[in-house]
Design a protein around this motif. Structure first.
Motif, PDB file in Angstrom:
ATOM      1  N   GLY A 372      76.457   9.800  31.478  1.00 57.14           N
ATOM      2  CA  GLY A 372      75.426   9.779  32.047  1.00 57.14           C
ATOM      3  C   GLY A 372      74.457  11.025  31.780  1.00 57.14           C
ATOM      4  O   GLY A 372      72.981  10.989  31.475  1.00 57.14           O
ATOM      5  N   GLU A 373      75.743  12.056  31.213  1.00 57.47           N
ATOM      6  CA  GLU A 373      74.521  13.462  30.389  1.00 57.47           C
ATOM      7  C   GLU A 373      75.528  14.007  29.555  1.00 57.47           C
ATOM      8  O   GLU A 373      76.960  13.550  29.912  1.00 57.47           O
ATOM      9  CB  GLU A 373      73.987  14.299  31.293  1.00 57.47           C
ATOM     10  N   PRO A 374      75.348  15.208  28.533  1.00 55.36           N
ATOM     11  CA  PRO A 374      76.350  15.991  28.145  1.00 55.36           C
ATOM     12  C   PRO A 374      77.869  16.101  29.175  1.00 55.36           C
ATOM     13  O   PRO A 374      77.104  16.353  30.383  1.00 55.36           O
ATOM     14  CB  PRO A 374      76.027  16.050  27.318  1.00 55.36           C
ATOM     15  N   ASP A 396      84.503   9.956  27.118  1.00 53.92           N
ATOM     16  CA  ASP A 396      83.649  10.213  27.148  1.00 53.92           C
ATOM     17  C   ASP A 396      82.920   9.663  26.618  1.00 53.92           C
ATOM     18  O   ASP A 396      82.679   9.132  25.857  1.00 53.92           O
ATOM     19  CB  ASP A 396      82.988  12.267  27.023  1.00 53.92           C
ATOM     20  N   THR A 397      82.197   8.584  27.770  1.00 57.12           N
ATOM     21  CA  THR A 397      81.234   7.114  27.032  1.00 57.12           C
ATOM     22  C   THR A 397      79.921   7.653  27.082  1.00 57.12           C
ATOM     23  O   THR A 397      78.874   8.084  27.809  1.00 57.12           O
ATOM     24  CB  THR A 397      81.810   6.453  28.689  1.00 57.12           C
ATOM     25  N   GLN A 400      73.517   3.374  27.331  1.00 58.18           N
ATOM     26  CA  GLN A 400      72.043   3.612  28.145  1.00 58.18           C
ATOM     27  C   GLN A 400      71.465   2.477  29.428  1.00 58.18           C
ATOM     28  O   GLN A 400      72.539   1.642  28.856  1.00 58.18           O
ATOM     29  CB  GLN A 400      71.004   3.937  27.171  1.00 58.18           C
ATOM     30  N   THR A 401      71.266   2.721  29.228  1.00 59.88           N
ATOM     31  CA  THR A 401      70.488   1.652  30.734  1.00 59.88           C
ATOM     32  C   THR A 401      70.367   0.518  29.950  1.00 59.88           C
ATOM     33  O   THR A 401      70.549  -0.965  29.527  1.00 59.88           O
ATOM     34  CB  THR A 401      69.127   1.883  31.146  1.00 59.88           C
ATOM     35  N   ASP A 486      68.457  10.632  21.948  1.00 59.36           N
ATOM     36  CA  ASP A 486      69.279  11.215  22.054  1.00 59.36           C
ATOM     37  C   ASP A 486      69.381  11.578  20.810  1.00 59.36           C
ATOM     38  O   ASP A 486      68.989  11.083  19.360  1.00 59.36           O
ATOM     39  CB  ASP A 486      70.370  10.638  22.363  1.00 59.36           C
ATOM     40  N   ARG A 501      68.420  14.681  25.351  1.00 57.73           N
ATOM     41  CA  ARG A 501      67.598  13.829  24.960  1.00 57.73           C
ATOM     42  C   ARG A 501      65.959  14.258  24.165  1.00 57.73           C
ATOM     43  O   ARG A 501      66.197  15.819  23.907  1.00 57.73           O
ATOM     44  CB  ARG A 501      66.074  13.828  25.832  1.00 57.73           C
ATOM     45  N   ASN A 512      67.988  10.203  35.247  1.00 62.54           N
ATOM     46  CA  ASN A 512      66.937   9.657  34.549  1.00 62.54           C
ATOM     47  C   ASN A 512      65.795   9.665  34.644  1.00 62.54           C
ATOM     48  O   ASN A 512      65.252   8.977  35.894  1.00 62.54           O
ATOM     49  CB  ASN A 512      67.209   9.240  33.301  1.00 62.54           C
TER      50      ASN A 512
HETATM   51  C1  WTA Z   1      72.531  10.246  28.526  1.00 65.62           C
HETATM   52  C2  WTA Z   1      73.441   5.521  31.515  1.00 65.62           C
HETATM   53  C3  WTA Z   1      75.979  12.130  26.782  1.00 65.62           C
HETATM   54  C4  WTA Z   1      71.922  10.371  26.953  1.00 65.62           C
HETATM   55  C5  WTA Z   1      74.975   4.950  31.077  1.00 65.62           C
HETATM   56  C6  WTA Z   1      71.141   8.197  27.143  1.00 65.62           C
HETATM   57  C7  WTA Z   1      74.899  11.237  28.144  1.00 65.62           C
HETATM   58  C8  WTA Z   1      71.300   8.328  28.699  1.00 65.62           C
HETATM   59  C9  WTA Z   1      75.923  10.097  27.998  1.00 65.62           C
HETATM   60  C10 WTA Z   1      71.337   6.852  29.501  1.00 65.62           C
HETATM   61  C11 WTA Z   1      77.444  10.746  27.650  1.00 65.62           C
HETATM   62  C12 WTA Z   1      74.736   9.094  29.219  1.00 65.62           C
HETATM   63  N1  WTA Z   1      76.715  11.934  26.763  1.00 65.62           N
HETATM   64  N2  WTA Z   1      74.067  12.077  26.982  1.00 65.62           N
HETATM   65  N3  WTA Z   1      78.741  10.766  27.646  1.00 65.62           N
HETATM   66  N4  WTA Z   1      75.897   9.036  29.009  1.00 65.62           N
HETATM   67  N5  WTA Z   1      73.798  10.246  28.555  1.00 65.62           N
HETATM   68  O1  WTA Z   1      70.367   5.289  30.589  1.00 65.62           O
HETATM   69  O2  WTA Z   1      70.555  10.368  26.760  1.00 65.62           O
HETATM   70  O3  WTA Z   1      71.300   6.562  32.820  1.00 65.62           O
HETATM   71  O4  WTA Z   1      70.303   7.821  26.406  1.00 65.62           O
HETATM   72  O5  WTA Z   1      72.275   5.214  31.105  1.00 65.62           O
HETATM   73  O6  WTA Z   1      71.792   9.131  29.535  1.00 65.62           O
HETATM   74  O7  WTA Z   1      71.284   7.232  30.746  1.00 65.62           O
HETATM   75  P1  WTA Z   1      71.000   5.936  31.568  1.00 65.62           P
END
Ligand code: WTA
Length: 635
Positions: A372-374, A396-397, A400-401, A486, A501, A512
């Motif tokens: 979801g985020e770093p 650490d996956t 994105q949507t 990203d 981002r 987001n």
């Molecule tokens: C961020 C969630 C760093 C990234 C699955 C991406 C991450 C956005 C990571 C998508 C991670 C998601 N490390 N950043 N492991 N996973 N992101 O659409 O900025 O809710 O573009 O999908 O989350 O968010 P979304």
């Protein structure tokens, strides 16, 4: 899926190579693991310039059949879903594949009975109760397109999403439990529907038993509807490219984007990545703590696990209720083997006493995931040492949507992990980094914009109703490449680290948020002329929101200022949802703008971060004097 399991580092290297040298063969072999009523004519036909993607074209299948019916013969009595309620004293429910089949067929018949047909859009606005997963699978069974809206969104946000894809029905509940709070979901739906002409019916699940208003000729209780239908419902024979769902995600500007995913490619990719990223073994219990209102819940609570015949935990509650040991209590209770959560939850729990962790037996855990985020190094280390006992690889996956499934991630016990790095692309995924001149950066130790240069099966097919916007947002910055939005770096080992981002999307507690809808909400206030939102680092949420607001009449004293701040957050809560409330609000007399009238957010970001040593060149601003004022102003 067993034959698609990556077994060693050299196996990964080989498979990666095969996936780039002969993608057709590579994906066809994986797709052979599923039930297709008719095989495909082409594995893929894609155009990265026009954003035209077709996978397994001509094939006929049904993802709900593949999630459920396919397992009935050999594992009908195996638990498919473990439902863990918000209240720990309420009994958990174990739903077998057989029972799930029964429930999904009945729900599908309720939808059919109420006039829902293939291609119709069904809005699902439910808390994390089994009916949510059941409705998703019921839609897929009959070819209706589900649009799940996270039950934390406000009525206005819900209305926008219902209108955008003209949903015909909403499935909701009387209310929902979330920690110590109850959510009045039916009331929120009622408010949303004052302005949604496409809606013909509302189907209401009883969960909290509170009094709700049922509108004649529109609102129906699910339990009454279920009594009218049989439990036989053949899965519809669908085309591989028939739409499966729409899921909204924030854009940096404008209204939310309805990302549309289709059937065959999404099925193959979500199942393949689930199996490999979590190295799921038969009889494991897997738990992803996300909400099904987000893509993580779609792909890795419902579809990915069930396609693999896995046992997936659905948790209704929150990590802090009734206390900070809840996650670990649930892990112990259900002997969870794979645990997948968000950095914001890890950081929040790491702040609390370690006793909450130590009280529980976490020895069942084999793999830990983050999404979801770093994830910062400190949180990574805490997770590794205290939850994984330094024995469970952390995946650490990154995804994105829009991507539908995980694209970059370590494979546990197969490829190396490194704190704060998503590491390597999965087979079939070809990431690259671009420089400012739109040229691909080769070699290691480089950083730039993260793009993907080759299609993968679960890439979103379009933005619902607006292919032009899809093209412009993702395929125009670097023609021929998918631009993720990203930034990332590739280190000396070729490992990717996502740095964050590059647009005006801010990730707060893993959600987001686009700045534009928040600013629009604030600007509705009669005393506000203009506003700008930026993110700044926050030790639990990852980022928090800082608003610079131009007021027409300055508040006269602290009390008036507090009042105005509360008004602003109330407007945001109403229009966007409580997750978008501002942490800091500064009243200013102007905003730094370029000569073309664009707000220089870079400067506002630096000030919000408290890093004013290097504001860069401000001389090109229309109003450079405002920078000093903002810097010296108080909040
Ligand atoms: C961020 C969630 C760093 C990234 C699955 C991406 C991450 C956005 C990571 C998508 C991670 C998601 N490390 N950043 N492991 N996973 N992101 O659409 O900025 O809710 O573009 O999908 O989350 O968010 P979304």
């Amino acid at each position: 899926m067993e034959n698609a399991l990556i077994k060693s580092e050299s196996d990964y290297t080989n498979k990666y190579k095969q996936s780039t040298e002969n993608p057709e063969r590579f994906w066809a072999e994986i797709a052979d693991n599923f039930t297709w009523f008719k095989k495909w004519d082409n594995v893929y036909k894609c155009n990265m310039k026009s954003a035209d993607f077709k996978w397994f074209e001509g094939a006929k299948t049904n993802i709900s059949f593949n999630c459920i019916d396919r397992h009935l013969e050999n594992k009908g009595d195996k638990t498919a879903i473990i439902f863990e309620p918000n209240n720990p004293n309420e009994e958990a429910k174990h739903i077998s594949f057989k029972e799930l089949h029964h429930e999904v067929c009945k729900m599908a018949n309720v939808l059919l009975n109420n006039g829902i047909k293939k291609g119709d859009r069904v809005c699902i606005y439910l808390p994390m109760i089994p009916e949510l997963a059941i409705t998703v699978l019921a839609c897929a069974r009959i070819g209706a397109i589900h649009s799940v809206v996270f039950a934390g969104f406000s009525s206005l946000a819900l209305a926008t999403r219902i209108q955008d894809c003209s949903c015909k029905t909403v499935i909701t509940s009387d209310g929902g439990y979330r920690g110590a709070k109850t959510l009045n979901l039916k009331k929120i739906v009622d408010n949303a529907l004052t302005d949604c002409k496409s809606i013909e019916s509302v189907i209401v699940v009883k969960r909290t038993n509170e009094d709700v208003n049922m509108q004649n000729n529109r609102d129906l209780w699910l339990h009454e509807e279920l009594e009218k239908v049989s439990s036989t419902c053949e899965a519809a024979i669908l085309d591989s490219e028939d739409p499966l769902f729409i899921l909204y995600t924030s854009g940096s500007t404008g209204k939310p984007k309805g990302m549309m995913h289709t059937t065959g490619g999404y099925m193959v990719y979500s199942a393949y990545t689930f199996k490999n990223v979590f190295q799921y073994q038969e009889n494991d219990v897997y738990w992803c703590t996300a909400d099904i209102g987000w893509i993580t819940g779609h792909s890795y609570i419902v579809y990915g696990p069930l396609l693999n015949g896995a046992t997936t935990v659905m948790f209704e509650g929150v990590p802090s209720y009734p206390d900070f040991g809840r996650f670990w209590e649930v892990v112990q209770k259900h002997k969870v083997n794979q645990f997948y959560t968000a950095p914001t939850a890890i950081r929040a729990l790491a702040k609390e006493s370690l006793d909450w962790v130590k009280k529980h037996n976490l020895s069942s855990l084999k793999v830990l995931g983050s999404v979801g985020e770093p994830i910062n190094e400190e949180a990574w280390n805490w997770y590794n040492e205290n939850i994984g006992n330094s024995k469970c690889p952390i995946v650490d996956t990154w995804w994105q949507t829009e991507t539908g499934g995980i694209l970059i991630s370590p494979l546990p016990n197969i490829t190396k992990t490194k704190p704060a790095f998503a590491t390597l692309p999965l087979p079939g995924v070809q990431p690259c980094l671009m420089d400012e001149n739109k040229k691909e950066l080769h070699g290691n130790n480089v950083s730039g914009s993260l793009c993907i240069k080759f299609p993968w099966p679960s890439v979103a097919r379009t933005i619902w109703g607006n292919h032009q916007r899809y093209l412009e947002t993702y395929f125009s910055a670097y023609p021929g490449y998918y631009f993720t939005g990203d930034g990332a770096l590739r280190d000396e080992d070729g490992f990717y680290r996502i740095t964050g981002r590059m647009d005006d999307v801010i990730i707060v507690s893993g959600h987001n948020l686009g700045t534009a809808p928040i600013e629009e909400a604030i600007n509705e206030h009669e005393n506000i002329a203009e506003s700008a939102i930026v993110g700044y680092p926050h030790d639990i949420k990852g980022n928090a929101l800082y608003g610079y607001v131009i007021v027409k009449n300055n508040p006269n004293n602290e009390e008036e200022a507090l009042h105005l701040r509360n008004d602003i957050n109330a407007l945001i809560t109403k229009q966007v949802g409580a997750i978008a409330k501002l942490d800091k609000i500064q009243f200013v007399s102007g905003l730094p703008k370029t000569r073309s009238g664009k707000i220089m957010r870079r400067i506002l970001r630096k000030i919000a971060e408290g890093d004013v040593s290097n504001l860069g060149d401000t001389s090109t601003l229309l109003n450079p004097e405002i920078v000093d004022e903002i810097q010296n102003g108080k909040i």
